[in-house]
Motif scaffolding. Structure first.
Motif, PDB file in Angstrom:
ATOM      1  N   SER A 274       8.478 -10.258   2.430  1.00 54.86           N
ATOM      2  CA  SER A 274       7.741 -11.140   1.519  1.00 54.86           C
ATOM      3  C   SER A 274       6.358 -11.493   2.061  1.00 54.86           C
ATOM      4  N   MET A 275       6.238 -11.810   3.349  1.00 57.85           N
ATOM      5  CA  MET A 275       4.923 -12.105   3.913  1.00 57.85           C
ATOM      6  C   MET A 275       4.003 -10.906   3.808  1.00 57.85           C
ATOM      7  N   GLY A 276       4.572  -9.717   4.025  1.00 55.50           N
ATOM      8  CA  GLY A 276       3.761  -8.512   3.999  1.00 55.50           C
ATOM      9  C   GLY A 276       3.214  -8.131   2.640  1.00 55.50           C
ATOM     10  N   ARG A 277       3.788  -8.701   1.564  1.00 56.64           N
ATOM     11  CA  ARG A 277       3.285  -8.361   0.229  1.00 56.64           C
ATOM     12  C   ARG A 277       1.827  -8.739   0.058  1.00 56.64           C
ATOM     13  N   PHE A 278       1.362  -9.738   0.815  1.00 62.43           N
ATOM     14  CA  PHE A 278      -0.015 -10.190   0.677  1.00 62.43           C
ATOM     15  C   PHE A 278      -0.882  -9.788   1.864  1.00 62.43           C
ATOM     16  N   ALA A 279      -0.323  -9.100   2.858  1.00 67.18           N
ATOM     17  CA  ALA A 279      -1.110  -8.698   4.026  1.00 67.18           C
ATOM     18  C   ALA A 279      -1.978  -7.492   3.698  1.00 67.18           C
ATOM     19  N   ALA A 280      -3.160  -7.461   4.291  1.00 67.05           N
ATOM     20  CA  ALA A 280      -4.102  -6.367   4.030  1.00 67.05           C
ATOM     21  C   ALA A 280      -4.462  -5.590   5.293  1.00 67.05           C
ATOM     22  N   GLY A 281      -3.971  -6.006   6.448  1.00 64.54           N
ATOM     23  CA  GLY A 281      -4.217  -5.264   7.681  1.00 64.54           C
ATOM     24  C   GLY A 281      -5.210  -5.945   8.604  1.00 64.54           C
ATOM     25  N   LEU A 282      -5.233  -5.475   9.853  1.00 65.65           N
ATOM     26  CA  LEU A 282      -6.067  -6.084  10.875  1.00 65.65           C
ATOM     27  C   LEU A 282      -7.558  -5.982  10.573  1.00 65.65           C
ATOM     28  N   LYS A 283      -7.990  -4.859  10.033  1.00 61.93           N
ATOM     29  CA  LYS A 283      -9.421  -4.712   9.736  1.00 61.93           C
ATOM     30  C   LYS A 283      -9.874  -5.753   8.720  1.00 61.93           C
ATOM     31  N   SER A 284      -9.047  -5.967   7.710  1.00 58.02           N
ATOM     32  CA  SER A 284      -9.374  -6.987   6.714  1.00 58.02           C
ATOM     33  C   SER A 284      -9.393  -8.370   7.350  1.00 58.02           C
ATOM     34  N   LEU A 285      -8.413  -8.650   8.205  1.00 54.23           N
ATOM     35  CA  LEU A 285      -8.348  -9.951   8.855  1.00 54.23           C
ATOM     36  C   LEU A 285      -9.546 -10.162   9.777  1.00 54.23           C
ATOM     37  N   GLU A 286      -9.924  -9.143  10.503  1.00 61.15           N
ATOM     38  CA  GLU A 286     -11.093  -9.255  11.384  1.00 61.15           C
ATOM     39  C   GLU A 286     -12.362  -9.530  10.584  1.00 61.15           C
TER      40      GLU A 286
END
Length: 411
Positions: A274-286
């Protein structure tokens, strides 16, 4: 230093694994006086952990490919830390095919769920464990943290190992007993499975994932779960992501791999993804939050796992990436968050509740979501904290020491 470097060991560890079996070896003899005198007795001087060096000639074809990839991606051409430890695995899908058998694999998962106070993970895997032959009285020993007297040797070894993972320190005698009972390769497989489910537990707890209303929760908890859940997902996370981003990260192995007799335990739409449904990856987070905050999330994880190897290497990277030394000291010494920036303070508080109390309060989650947005908060959990927790379990069990001449900066 990019964000990917902060979690470099995580990226290396994704490589597919497989290694030829080898019997449990003898204990390492006492070190002679000198530069290696400070190493624990059961730590190998070549690897600076409890495992011997990987012999590429003994690897199966699958592992040889993983070894080649790990060498190519490693600074200096030598895999280190968790990436090197994982090269000792058998190569099977440990969720389903570990050679210790499904009964003991499910016991290992239950032990981790108990140590992380994760009721969703526990409840589904208790049903699974009983269905593959685990005795109810053994599950009750884990559930209620009862003494291990009367259990079989292998069952007791797995439970004791899991309990010491929860205490962030695995004693030499506990490790030696597990090594004697399972052998090196099967022990690494079992610990890798436990590390995966530590990451799963973190994702589930961050999301406050409840079971469907018709299902019973079987794990006694030292807290009351917050009720800030949505009626359809039974968690804090909406079922649908309006941005339709692909899921990122390792959700922990539910339904992983193809093959006969495998199924997803989690009743849709609930589950560890469920948390991963909204994750976009480390590059996006950086790009959105910056490298320094990624380093802070990794440091909070290492601190709450009392993991000196992860902490010390991550601290050096975080300092280079601009995280203030004063902020690091707040985490290092468990100080109050007053004086930190708003984002730093809520990220530290969120991590302390997630990894220390195993329960993120509704107010804390709401503040973190307001500060970072659901996408970036999901990325902090799925792509920073959970991967570091998985690695911290491996580093702790195999007592990974820092490189020669490097001193731990974690009390």
């Amino acid at each position: 230093m990019g964000a990917a470097r902060i979690v470099a060991a995580v990226i290396l560890a994704i490589a597919v694994s497989g290694v030829a079996d080898r019997p449990a070896g003898p204990q390492t003899p006492a070190r002679a006086a000198g530069s290696e005198a400070a190493l624990p007795r059961d730590v190998q001087p070549e690897t600076r952990n409890r495992l011997p060096p990987v012999d590429p000639a003994r690897l199966n074809d699958q592992m040889k490919r993983a070894y080649t990839a790990a060498v190519a991606a490693s600074p200096g051409g030598t895999p280190q830390g968790a990436a090197a430890i994982r090269l000792h695995r058998s190569g099977v899908d440990v969720r389903w095919d570990a050679r210790i058998g499904r009964r003991l694999s499910e016991l290992a998962i239950l032990t981790v769920a108990r140590e992380y106070d994760q009721p969703y993970e526990w409840s589904l895997h208790e049903m699974e464990a009983l269905s593959v032959g685990l005795e109810p009285q053994v599950a009750d020993v884990v559930r209620n943290r009862r003494p291990l007297t009367g259990l079989g040797d292998k069952e007791a070894a797995i439970i004791q190992l899991g309990r010491e993972i929860g205490r962030h320190k695995v004693a030499p005698e506990t490790y030696a007993r597990a090594l004697r009972l399972f052998g090196e390769t099967d022990l690494v497989d079992a610990v890798d499975l436990m590390s995966n489910y530590a990451g799963t537990a973190i994702s589930l707890t961050a999301a406050n994932q409840w079971l469907p209303p018709q299902m019973k929760q079987f794990l006694p908890l030292p807290f009351t779960m917050p009720d800030d859940i949505l009626p359809d997902s039974r968690s804090r996370i909406p079922v649908n992501n309006p941005n339709a981003r692909p899921q990122q990260g390792n959700a922990g192995g539910e339904g992983a791999g193809g093959g006969l007799y495998r199924r997803t335990l989690a009743p849709a739409p609930t589950g560890p993804g469920s948390m991963g449904r909204f994750a976009a990856g480390l590059k996006s987070l950086e790009a959105s939050q910056g490298k320094a905050l990624i380093g802070l999330a990794a440091l909070v994880t290492a601190r709450l796992h009392d993991q000196p190897y992860d902490w010390t290497l991550t601290e050096a990277a975080a300092l280079r990436d601009g995280l203030p030394a004063a902020t690091i000291d707040v985490v290092r010494h468990n100080k109050p968050t007053s004086g930190l920036s708003d984002k730093e303070a809520i990220l530290v508080q969120f991590g302390r509740e997630l990894l220390g109390r195993h329960n993120v309060g509704a107010d804390t989650y709401a503040r973190a979501k307001a500060a970072f947005g659901q996408q970036d908060l999901s990325d902090f959990v799925v792509n920073v904290m959970a991967p570091h927790a998985r690695e911290d379990v491996l580093l702790t069990v195999f007592d990974q020491q820092l490189p020669p001449g490097q001193k731990s900066s974690l009390p």
